[in-house]
Design an enzyme around this catalytic site. Structure first.
Site, short mmCIF file in Angstrom:
data_model
loop_
_atom_site.label_atom_id
_atom_site.label_comp_id
_atom_site.label_asym_id
_atom_site.label_seq_id
_atom_site.Cartn_x
_atom_site.Cartn_y
_atom_site.Cartn_z
N SER A 19 -8.56 -33.55 7.65
CA SER A 19 -8.08 -33.44 9.03
C SER A 19 -8.19 -34.79 9.72
O SER A 19 -9.01 -35.63 9.33
CB SER A 19 -8.94 -32.42 9.78
OG SER A 19 -8.63 -32.43 11.16
N TYR B 58 -17.51 -28.92 12.58
CA TYR B 58 -16.22 -29.08 11.89
C TYR B 58 -15.99 -30.53 11.47
O TYR B 58 -15.65 -30.82 10.32
CB TYR B 58 -15.11 -28.61 12.83
CG TYR B 58 -13.71 -28.64 12.25
CD1 TYR B 58 -13.26 -27.61 11.41
CD2 TYR B 58 -12.82 -29.67 12.54
CE1 TYR B 58 -11.96 -27.63 10.89
CE2 TYR B 58 -11.53 -29.69 12.04
CZ TYR B 58 -11.10 -28.67 11.22
OH TYR B 58 -9.83 -28.68 10.71
#
Ligand SMILES: NC(=O)c1ccc[n+]([C@@H]2O[C@H](COP(=O)([O-])OP(=O)(O)OC[C@H]3O[C@@H](n4cnc5c(N)ncnc54)[C@H](O)[C@@H]3O)[C@@H](O)[C@H]2O)c1
Length: 275
Positions: free
Chosen positions: A150, A163
């Site tokens: 990501s 995350y």
């Protein structure tokens, strides 16, 4: 809002190959699995038990019925069953797409359990899957892995220790696994999507894509958010023989997010020396 892009498959590119896509029942993983099927691969997907039926319906609507195995990637036994089930079904394993990830987004309020689950589903699950899949890829003479990382892997975002830390670890896993698996002709890379319209994002937008696409689109040079199929194409490229000299790296698929400076797209800023 940007219109949903379509993609023309490269017919037969993955004929005779077997791919395992984690989190393939929904979102980005679903798009990757579907494009692999459209290009001739045999595909097995995993998903959370709550998502299995929806995934089955979505594949059937496109004319496919891949094996779907339901379970939690944070559980070692399920990871083992997933790889064994793939090989039992199709006799080999050529490609792994590590895509399923925990979406726990917490910072100062994160508990030890939040951190542990994020890491277990994320980099630890990815690592175990690579270890297990590599055994079968070696038998087939090689293979390729793509980890879905990501933009969050290398930047700070508010309240996202869990995350972003887990995604950051995926970058190092990708490099180290690529080095050790290179002698076995197994390439390992990652892709880092920008903001993509999937259900988590849709939920945050309250389903109002028309309003939020231009707002969140401003984070990207292309001034819009991405769609799952736009991640699928680059992932298939990295799996394919066209990427035969690419390993240990990360491919941003982020509409220019990572290269955009603090001035953003410029429409709200008068920048010295520019018109
Ligand atoms: N959507 C975005 O904007 C975006 C941006 C960057 C990276 N990503 C990454 O893309 C990947 C897919 O995200 P998405 O937006 O398509 O999500 P999604 O919610 O649409 O789909 C997630 C898939 O993963 C499965 N899954 C989730 N947790 C699991 C678990 N613990 N065990 C087993 N399966 C599990 C779900 O069943 C589903 O199939 C993730 O790695 C995510 O971090 C997404």
């Amino acid at each position: 809002m940007s219109t949903h892009p379509t993609r023309t498959p490269i017919a037969g590119r993955f004929k005779g190959k077997v791919a395992l896509v984690t989190g393939g029942t929904n979102g980005i993983g679903h798009a990757i699995a579907l494009e692999l099927l459209r290009e001739g691969a045999q595909v097995v997907v995993s998903g959370l038990p709550a998502d299995a039926a929806e995934g089955k319906r979505a594949f059937a609507a496109a004319g496919f019925s891949p094996l779907i195995l339901a379970g939690d990637m944070g559980e070692e036994n399920f990871c083992r069953e997933l790889v064994a089930g793939t090989v039992a079904q199709h006799g080999r394993l050529d490609y792994l797409v590590n895509n399923a990830f925990s979406f726990i987004a917490k910072g100062l309020d994160a508990t030890r359990a939040d951190f542990l689950y994020s890491l277990e589903v994320g980099p630890l699950g990815f690592a175990l899957m690579i270890q297990l899949a590599a055994e079968h890829m070696k038998k087939g003479g090689g293979g390729a892995v793509v980890n879905v990382s990501s933009i969050s892997a290398c930047i700070a975002q508010p309240n996202r220790w869990t995350y972003n830390m887990a995604k950051g670890a995926v970058a190092q896993l990708t490099r180290c696994a690529a080095l050790d698996l290179a002698p076995h002709k197994i390439r390992v890379n990652s892709v880092s999507p920008g903001w993509i319209w999937t259900r988590e994002v849709d939920k945050a937008a309250g389903g109002d894509r028309a309003t939020f696409d231009p707002v969140w689109g401003q984070f990207h040079m292309l001034a819009r958010m991405g769609h799952p199929v736009e991640i699928a194409g680059p992932v298939l490229f990295l799996l394919s023989d066209d990427a035969s000299f690419i390993t240990g790296t990360n491919l941003p698929v982020d509409g220019g997010y990572n290269s955009l400076g603090p001035e953003g797209l410029g429409q709200n800023t008068k920048i010295a020396g520019t018109k």
